[in-house]
Design an enzyme around this catalytic site. Structure first.
Site, PDB file in Angstrom:
ATOM      1  N   GLY A  15      -9.531  -2.058   4.628  1.00 42.02           N
ATOM      2  CA  GLY A  15      -9.467  -3.639   4.329  1.00 42.02           C
ATOM      3  C   GLY A  15     -10.404  -4.213   3.557  1.00 42.02           C
ATOM      4  O   GLY A  15     -10.597  -5.520   3.821  1.00 42.02           O
ATOM      5  N   ARG A  63      12.229   3.228   8.469  1.00 40.40           N
ATOM      6  CA  ARG A  63      11.581   2.397   7.472  1.00 40.40           C
ATOM      7  C   ARG A  63      11.984   0.891   7.776  1.00 40.40           C
ATOM      8  O   ARG A  63      11.314   0.022   7.961  1.00 40.40           O
ATOM      9  CB  ARG A  63      11.888   2.651   5.966  1.00 40.40           C
ATOM     10  CG  ARG A  63      10.779   2.263   5.281  1.00 40.40           C
ATOM     11  CD  ARG A  63      10.957   2.687   3.653  1.00 40.40           C
ATOM     12  NE  ARG A  63      10.832   4.262   3.595  1.00 40.40           N
ATOM     13  CZ  ARG A  63       9.631   4.663   3.733  1.00 40.40           C
ATOM     14  NH1 ARG A  63       8.561   3.867   3.719  1.00 40.40           N
ATOM     15  NH2 ARG A  63       9.330   5.797   3.317  1.00 40.40           N
ATOM     16  N   MET A  88      -0.200   1.651   2.940  1.00 40.32           N
ATOM     17  CA  MET A  88       0.050   2.897   2.549  1.00 40.32           C
ATOM     18  C   MET A  88       1.463   3.159   3.015  1.00 40.32           C
ATOM     19  O   MET A  88       1.707   4.268   3.526  1.00 40.32           O
ATOM     20  CB  MET A  88      -0.805   3.885   2.832  1.00 40.32           C
ATOM     21  CG  MET A  88      -2.243   3.619   2.203  1.00 40.32           C
ATOM     22  SD  MET A  88      -2.289   3.465   0.725  1.00 40.32           S
ATOM     23  CE  MET A  88      -2.098   5.213   0.072  1.00 40.32           C
ATOM     24  N   ARG A  89       2.596   2.371   3.009  1.00 39.73           N
ATOM     25  CA  ARG A  89       3.811   2.612   3.486  1.00 39.73           C
ATOM     26  C   ARG A  89       4.830   1.921   2.597  1.00 39.73           C
ATOM     27  O   ARG A  89       4.449   0.702   2.171  1.00 39.73           O
ATOM     28  CB  ARG A  89       4.175   2.061   4.742  1.00 39.73           C
ATOM     29  CG  ARG A  89       5.435   2.637   5.611  1.00 39.73           C
ATOM     30  CD  ARG A  89       5.297   1.718   6.882  1.00 39.73           C
ATOM     31  NE  ARG A  89       6.857   1.894   7.217  1.00 39.73           N
ATOM     32  CZ  ARG A  89       7.282   2.808   8.032  1.00 39.73           C
ATOM     33  NH1 ARG A  89       6.902   3.986   8.263  1.00 39.73           N
ATOM     34  NH2 ARG A  89       8.600   2.588   8.467  1.00 39.73           N
ATOM     35  N   ILE A  90       5.982   2.764   1.994  1.00 43.19           N
ATOM     36  CA  ILE A  90       6.689   1.941   1.019  1.00 43.19           C
ATOM     37  C   ILE A  90       7.541   0.931   1.718  1.00 43.19           C
ATOM     38  O   ILE A  90       8.182   1.403   2.803  1.00 43.19           O
ATOM     39  CB  ILE A  90       7.460   3.094  -0.001  1.00 43.19           C
ATOM     40  CG1 ILE A  90       6.480   3.807  -0.857  1.00 43.19           C
ATOM     41  CG2 ILE A  90       8.687   2.279  -0.715  1.00 43.19           C
ATOM     42  CD1 ILE A  90       7.215   5.044  -1.339  1.00 43.19           C
ATOM     43  N   LEU A  91       7.773  -0.292   1.309  1.00 48.37           N
ATOM     44  CA  LEU A  91       8.596  -1.296   1.865  1.00 48.37           C
ATOM     45  C   LEU A  91      10.166  -0.953   1.590  1.00 48.37           C
ATOM     46  O   LEU A  91      10.383  -0.278   0.597  1.00 48.37           O
ATOM     47  CB  LEU A  91       8.375  -2.628   1.416  1.00 48.37           C
ATOM     48  CG  LEU A  91       7.131  -3.135   1.644  1.00 48.37           C
ATOM     49  CD1 LEU A  91       6.497  -4.208   0.872  1.00 48.37           C
ATOM     50  CD2 LEU A  91       6.764  -3.421   3.392  1.00 48.37           C
ATOM     51  N   ASN A 105       0.865  -7.130  -4.565  1.00 49.41           N
ATOM     52  CA  ASN A 105       0.166  -5.760  -4.380  1.00 49.41           C
ATOM     53  C   ASN A 105      -1.054  -5.651  -5.293  1.00 49.41           C
ATOM     54  O   ASN A 105      -1.037  -6.313  -6.597  1.00 49.41           O
ATOM     55  CB  ASN A 105       0.990  -4.855  -4.327  1.00 49.41           C
ATOM     56  CG  ASN A 105       0.319  -3.539  -4.097  1.00 49.41           C
ATOM     57  OD1 ASN A 105      -0.619  -3.328  -3.254  1.00 49.41           O
ATOM     58  ND2 ASN A 105       0.594  -2.311  -4.975  1.00 49.41           N
ATOM     59  N   HIS A 107      -3.040  -2.782  -7.296  1.00 49.08           N
ATOM     60  CA  HIS A 107      -2.940  -1.298  -7.771  1.00 49.08           C
ATOM     61  C   HIS A 107      -4.167  -0.764  -8.602  1.00 49.08           C
ATOM     62  O   HIS A 107      -4.439  -1.554  -9.650  1.00 49.08           O
ATOM     63  CB  HIS A 107      -1.542  -1.230  -8.463  1.00 49.08           C
ATOM     64  CG  HIS A 107      -1.360   0.287  -8.929  1.00 49.08           C
ATOM     65  ND1 HIS A 107      -0.886   1.382  -7.776  1.00 49.08           N
ATOM     66  CD2 HIS A 107      -1.614   0.815  -9.879  1.00 49.08           C
ATOM     67  CE1 HIS A 107      -0.763   2.449  -8.339  1.00 49.08           C
ATOM     68  NE2 HIS A 107      -1.145   2.202  -9.714  1.00 49.08           N
ATOM     69  N   SER A 134      -4.594  -3.692 -11.380  1.00 52.22           N
ATOM     70  CA  SER A 134      -3.697  -4.842 -11.600  1.00 52.22           C
ATOM     71  C   SER A 134      -3.057  -5.541 -10.461  1.00 52.22           C
ATOM     72  O   SER A 134      -2.923  -4.890  -9.245  1.00 52.22           O
ATOM     73  CB  SER A 134      -2.275  -4.135 -12.144  1.00 52.22           C
ATOM     74  OG  SER A 134      -2.757  -3.342 -13.530  1.00 52.22           O
ATOM     75  N   GLU A 140      11.686  -3.747  -5.726  1.00 51.63           N
ATOM     76  CA  GLU A 140      12.227  -2.435  -5.192  1.00 51.63           C
ATOM     77  C   GLU A 140      11.642  -1.033  -5.979  1.00 51.63           C
ATOM     78  O   GLU A 140      11.663  -0.244  -5.170  1.00 51.63           O
ATOM     79  CB  GLU A 140      13.672  -2.428  -5.055  1.00 51.63           C
ATOM     80  CG  GLU A 140      14.129  -3.514  -4.003  1.00 51.63           C
ATOM     81  CD  GLU A 140      15.614  -3.389  -3.970  1.00 51.63           C
ATOM     82  OE1 GLU A 140      16.339  -2.346  -3.868  1.00 51.63           O
ATOM     83  OE2 GLU A 140      16.249  -4.505  -3.932  1.00 51.63           O
ATOM     84  N   ASP A 143       5.652  -0.176  -7.728  1.00 52.30           N
ATOM     85  CA  ASP A 143       4.482  -0.473  -8.857  1.00 52.30           C
ATOM     86  C   ASP A 143       4.946  -1.116 -10.117  1.00 52.30           C
ATOM     87  O   ASP A 143       4.531  -0.739 -11.255  1.00 52.30           O
ATOM     88  CB  ASP A 143       3.454   0.558  -9.160  1.00 52.30           C
ATOM     89  CG  ASP A 143       2.654   1.066  -7.595  1.00 52.30           C
ATOM     90  OD1 ASP A 143       2.511   0.122  -6.788  1.00 52.30           O
ATOM     91  OD2 ASP A 143       2.367   2.165  -7.686  1.00 52.30           O
ATOM     92  N   GLU A 172     -11.378  -4.912  -8.133  1.00 51.11           N
ATOM     93  CA  GLU A 172     -10.451  -5.341  -7.316  1.00 51.11           C
ATOM     94  C   GLU A 172     -10.716  -6.496  -6.461  1.00 51.11           C
ATOM     95  O   GLU A 172     -10.046  -7.486  -6.398  1.00 51.11           O
ATOM     96  CB  GLU A 172      -9.852  -4.432  -6.148  1.00 51.11           C
ATOM     97  CG  GLU A 172      -9.283  -3.113  -7.135  1.00 51.11           C
ATOM     98  CD  GLU A 172      -8.777  -1.989  -6.390  1.00 51.11           C
ATOM     99  OE1 GLU A 172      -8.560  -2.123  -5.079  1.00 51.11           O
ATOM    100  OE2 GLU A 172      -8.845  -0.692  -6.612  1.00 51.11           O
TER     101      GLU A 172
HETATM  102  C1  GRF Z   1      -7.502  -0.019  -3.119  1.00 52.60           C
HETATM  103  O1  GRF Z   1      -7.801   1.046  -4.053  1.00 52.60           O
HETATM  104  C2  GRF Z   1      -6.166  -0.490  -3.555  1.00 52.60           C
HETATM  105  O2  GRF Z   1      -6.192  -0.850  -5.066  1.00 52.60           O
HETATM  106  C3  GRF Z   1      -5.066   0.614  -3.289  1.00 52.60           C
HETATM  107  O3  GRF Z   1      -5.541   0.889  -2.052  1.00 52.60           O
HETATM  108  C4  GRF Z   1      -6.903   0.747  -1.603  1.00 52.60           C
HETATM  109  C5  GRF Z   1      -6.996  -0.144  -0.685  1.00 52.60           C
HETATM  110  O4  GRF Z   1      -8.568  -0.299  -0.100  1.00 52.60           O
HETATM  111  N1  GRF Z   1      -3.897  -0.272  -3.032  1.00 52.60           N
HETATM  112  P1  GRF Z   1      -9.000  -1.274   0.786  1.00 52.60           P
HETATM  113  O5  GRF Z   1      -8.125  -0.877   2.126  1.00 52.60           O
HETATM  114  O6  GRF Z   1      -8.699  -2.611   0.372  1.00 52.60           O
HETATM  115  O7  GRF Z   1     -10.518  -1.055   1.158  1.00 52.60           O
END
Ligand code: GRF
Length: 186
Positions: A15, A63, A88-91, A105, A107, A134, A140, A143, A172
């Site tokens: 996070g 899901r 880490m789960r596709i909606l 999101n 990426h 990005s 749907e 990315d 980021e």
């Molecule tokens: C980041 O690299 C983000 O770009 C990707 O997942 C990672 C999340 O890291 N979607 P964190 O949990 O925010 O530290």
């Protein structure tokens, strides 16, 4: 009522982006942090900072069943904008249609290059001179939604995926809050 300035963040792990979004909130408020991993370290940080949290292990769940639960919790908190931060789960299509244009999101690549996973290794292997991150609207297709903002990071000749990842992650943390502050007022 869905207020765009009431933000819910979805995480699965450490996070660090969630933390940047909380610390640099200006035009929005992070009202709720949701996780599909009850042990996600980011949840403890959110709780310690007085933010409501909700977690449930999504393992083994359909899901859409999980997504319907999450959607209900977000509605209960009057959320108007959903920010994915390492979720880490596709909606499910159901969830994306329920929140049209209201999910963003981050990426770790310069979209449309390198959708999906292993973005840093792929950028290095391709001999790219730059990579980056990005922020985009979630649709749907994975990315593939409208890009709201990007930040470039130079790739050095000696770069490893881990070294590049570290520098992109710093970018980021700067980019995501700036874009979200703009997005909630547009
Ligand atoms: C980041 O690299 C983000 O770009 C990707 O997942 C990672 C999340 O890291 N979607 P964190 O949990 O925010 O530290």
């Amino acid at each position: 009522m869905r207020d765009p300035k009431r933000v819910g963040i979805l995480i699965s792990g450490r996070g660090s982006n969630m933390r940047a979004l909380v610390e640099q909130a200006c035009h929005y408020e992070v009202v709720l942090v949701v996780s599909n991993k009850p042990a996600a370290p980011g949840l403890a940080w959110a709780r310690d900072h007085g933010i409501a949290t909700w977690a449930r292990d999504s393992k083994g769940m359909e899901r859409e069943e999980f997504d319907r639960m999450v959607s209900g919790i977000l509605e209960d908190h009057g959320i108007g904008t959903i920010a994915l931060a390492g979720f880490m789960r596709i909606l499910s299509p159901w969830f994306v249609r329920k929140w049209p244009g209201r999910i963003v999101n981050i990426h770790p690549s310069l979209l449309p290059r390198y959708r999906g996973l292993d973005t840093h290794a792929r950028a290095i292997a391709a001999g790219d001179e730059a990579s980056g991150c990005s922020v985009h609207i979630v649709t749907e297709e994975l990315d593939a939604g409208e890009v709201l903002g990007q930040s470039q990071v130079r790739i050095d000749k000696s770069d490893t995926p881990a070294a590049l990842e570290e520098r992109v992650l710093e970018a980021e943390h700067r980019l995501y809050p700036i874009v979200l502050n703009q997005f909630v007022t547009r």
